[in-house]
Design an enzyme around this catalytic site. Structure first.
Site, PDB file in Angstrom:
ATOM      1  N   LYS A  89     -31.006  20.771  44.463  1.00 56.79           N
ATOM      2  CA  LYS A  89     -30.450  22.026  44.215  1.00 56.79           C
ATOM      3  C   LYS A  89     -30.760  23.471  43.894  1.00 56.79           C
ATOM      4  O   LYS A  89     -31.575  22.900  43.239  1.00 56.79           O
ATOM      5  CB  LYS A  89     -28.863  21.834  43.848  1.00 56.79           C
ATOM      6  CG  LYS A  89     -27.225  23.078  43.949  1.00 56.79           C
ATOM      7  CD  LYS A  89     -27.108  22.607  45.177  1.00 56.79           C
ATOM      8  CE  LYS A  89     -25.413  23.110  45.738  1.00 56.79           C
ATOM      9  NZ  LYS A  89     -24.734  22.263  46.882  1.00 56.79           N
TER      10      LYS A  89
HETATM   11  N1  GLU Z   1     -23.961  23.868  49.697  1.00 54.58           N
HETATM   12  C1  GLU Z   1     -23.598  22.352  50.573  1.00 54.58           C
HETATM   13  C2  GLU Z   1     -23.389  21.530  49.712  1.00 54.58           C
HETATM   14  O1  GLU Z   1     -23.034  21.601  48.788  1.00 54.58           O
HETATM   15  C3  GLU Z   1     -24.484  21.983  51.720  1.00 54.58           C
HETATM   16  C4  GLU Z   1     -25.517  21.693  51.740  1.00 54.58           C
HETATM   17  C5  GLU Z   1     -26.508  21.770  52.367  1.00 54.58           C
HETATM   18  O2  GLU Z   1     -26.317  21.478  53.626  1.00 54.58           O
HETATM   19  O3  GLU Z   1     -27.536  21.083  52.488  1.00 54.58           O
HETATM   20  O4  GLU Z   1     -23.164  20.016  50.231  1.00 54.58           O
END
Ligand code: GLU
Length: 426
Positions: free
Chosen positions: A112
Site C-alpha cells: 500500500k
Molecule cells: N485499493 C483497492 C483495495 O484496497 C484495490 C487494490 C488493487 O487493486 O491493487 O483493495
C-alpha cells in the site's frame, strides 16, 4: 531524498500486533516462524520530493510505499492521497492487502502507499506534477512484475495513467510495451479493464447477495445506508438498484441526507459528480451524524475511511449486516459491540476484494496484450469472490469463530503452506 529500509525488525507492522492477527494465529496454531515473518513488512519506502506549484513556489511532499509480503506473488495494492496517510497507517493497510489477495487466491502479495495530501487543495495540473514526481521518486520500488499500484482513496484511472506514463518514460524504449501492467485501474484506452471502475462495488454487492442467499434473506425491498459516496459507495448503491433495495440515507464529508421512500443512487451520483458531495441533494432531509448512524435499516455499507465503527458509534447502529466496503471501518472495540448486538459483518478483506480481483484480471490482460469483454470479467469476478466467501464461511463454521478471524485464518493457512514448501532462504 529517499529512505528505503528492508525488514525493519524493530518496527512490527501494526497489524502484526493487532488483536485480530493474534486471535487468528492462535486459533489455527500458525507456525511461530511464519507468524514472526507476517508480523513485519518486508520493505518500507518514504520519499520526500519537491514539486513546483502553479504560482511558481516549491512544496515538499511526503509519499510512502510499504511492501508487506510477496511470497505469493508481486506486491499489490492501492495508492491513496489523503492527509491521514502516514507510515503506521500504510503499514497496516499493506498487511491487509496480503490477507486480501491470499483469501481471494490471487498470485499477489500485499502493499500500500500514498501521499500525505489533501488533493482538494491542489489544481489538476498540480496533482499531475505531484503524481509524476512521486512516481519518479519511487523509481524501481514499483515494477510490472514486482509491485503494482492501483487506485485507492482519492486516486483514480487518471492518476494511474500519469503513473504509467511516467514509469514508461523511465525504462528503455524496448521495454515499454512489456511494462503496461505496472499499474492497474488504468483508463480503458490505455489497457484498462472493462468493469474495473465498478469492481469493488460489484464485489460488495455479490458478497451481500451471497450472505442474503445463505440466510434466506430477500434483497427485494431491503433497506440500506451508505457512508461515503465516492467510487465504492456509489457503485454499490447503483448495483443494488436492480434488486429494488431502498437507499435510506447517505453520509459523506459534506454531510448526511435521508429520504424515507428511498434515494435514487443514479441521480445522487450525478449530483455528487457536479457538487462534490451529497449535501444539498434536492428533496432529501439533511440529518446529523448520529441520526445517520442510528437509521434503522437492514444493511449498513461503510464505504469511506477506516475507524468509523467504534465503541462509541457501534451502539447506535440498528442493522442486521455491516458490509465493509472500506478498508478497516470497524475498530476491534466496535466489533465487540456489533457481536453483542448480533449484527453480522462481511469483513473488508473479503467484502471489498472485488477491486483487487479485477486488478488481477487487468494485469493478466495487459501482460498478454488481451482485452476481455465485460461478461468474461464479471463472470470471473463472481466466481472468485464467491469461492472466497465460501472459504471464509466454512472456516468460520469449522473454528466456531467470527468471520474476520475466519478470513485471517484462510489467508494464514495459504501463506503458511507456501512458506513450508519454499522454506526460508538461505
Ligand atoms: N485499493 C483497492 C483495495 O484496497 C484495490 C487494490 C488493487 O487493486 O491493487 O483493495
Amino acid at each position: 531524498m529517499s529512505v528505503v529500509s528492508a525488514r525493519p525488525d524493530s518496527a512490527p507492522s501494526t497489524d502484526g500486533t493487532s488483536y485480530q492477527f493474534n486471535r487468528a494465529a492462535d486459533l489455527m496454531g500458525l507456525d511461530a516462524d511464519v507468524r514472526r515473518i507476517l508480523a513485519h513488512a518486508a520493505n518500507e519506502s518514504v520519499v520526500n520530493f519537491p514539486v513546483k506549484m502553479d504560482d511558481g513556489h516549491v512544496e515538499i511532499f511526503t509519499g510512502y510505499r510499504v511492501q508487506h509480503n510477496n511470497v505469493l506473488g508481486p506486491y499489490k495494492g492501492g495508492l491513496r492521497f489523503h492527509p491521514d496517510v502516514d507510515l503506521k497507517h500504510v503499514r497496516e493497510l499493506a498487511a491487509w492487502m496480503t490477507w486480501k489477495t491470499a483469501i481471494s487466491d490471487l498470485p499477489f502479495g500485499g502493499a500500500k502507499g500514498g501521499i500525505a495530501i489533501d488533493p482538494r487543495q491542489y489544481s489538476e495540473r498540480e496533482l499531475e506534477r505531484i503524481t509524476r514526481r512521486f512516481t519518479y521518486a519511487l523509481g524501481d520500488v514499483i515494477g510490472p512484475d514486482h509491485d503494482i499500484p492501483a487506485p485507492d482513496v482519492n486516486t483514480n484511472a487518471q492518476v494511474m495513467a500519469w503513473i504509467l506514463d511516467t514509469y514508461l518514460s523511465m525504462v528503455p524504449p524496448q521495454q515499454r510495451m512489456r511494462s503496461m501492467h505496472v499499474v492497474t485501474g488504468k483508463p480503458i484506452g490505455l489497457g484498462g479493464c472493462v468493469g474495473r471502475d465498478k469492481a469493488t462495488g460489484q464485489g460488495v454487492v455479490i458478497s451481500i447477495e451471497n450472505w442474503a442467499r445463505d440466510r434466506g434473506f430477500s434483497l427485494k425491498d431491503a433497506t440500506y445506508t451508505v457512508q461515503g459516496f465516492g467510487n465504492v459507495g456509489s457503485w454499490t448503491a447503483r448495483l443494488l438498484a436492480p434488486y429494488h433495495a431502498r437507499l435510506l440515507a447517505v453520509e459523506d464529508h459534506t454531510g448526511a441526507i435521508m429520504r424515507e421512500r428511498g434515494l435514487d443512487p443514479f441521480e445522487l451520483a450525478g449530483w455528487v459528480a457536479e457538487h462534490g458531495g451529497v449535501a444539498g441533494f434536492p428533496d432529501a432531509d439533511p440529518i446529523d451524524h448520529r441520526t445517520f448512524l442510528s437509521t434503522k435499516a437492514d444493511i449498513f455499507v461503510p464505504a469511506a475511511l477506516g475507524g468509523q465503527i467504534t465503541a462509541e458509534t457501534a451502539p447506535l447502529l440498528d442493522v442486521q449486516l455491516v458490509a465493509e466496503a472500506a478498508n478497516g471501518p470497524t475498530t476491534h472495540e466496535g466489533e465487540l459491540v456489533l457481536a453483542e448486538k448480533g449484527i453480522s459483518i462481511l469483513p473488508d478483506v473479503l467484502c471489498n476484494s472485488g477491486g483487487v480481483i479485477v486488478s488481477y484480471l487487468e494485469w493478466l490482460q495487459s501482460k498478454r496484450s488481451e482485452a476481455w469483454d465485460l461478461d468474461e470479467v464479471d463472470g470471473k469476478l463472481r466466481r472468485k469472490i464467491t469461492a472466497a466467501y465460501e472459504r471464509v464461511r466454512d472456516t468460520a463454521r469449522t473454528h466456531g469463530c467470527d468471520w474476520r478471524t475466519a478470513a485471517y485464518i484462510v489467508a494464514f493457512e495459504r501463506l503458511e503452506r507456501v512458506y513450508m514448501e519454499r522454506g526460508i532462504f538461505p
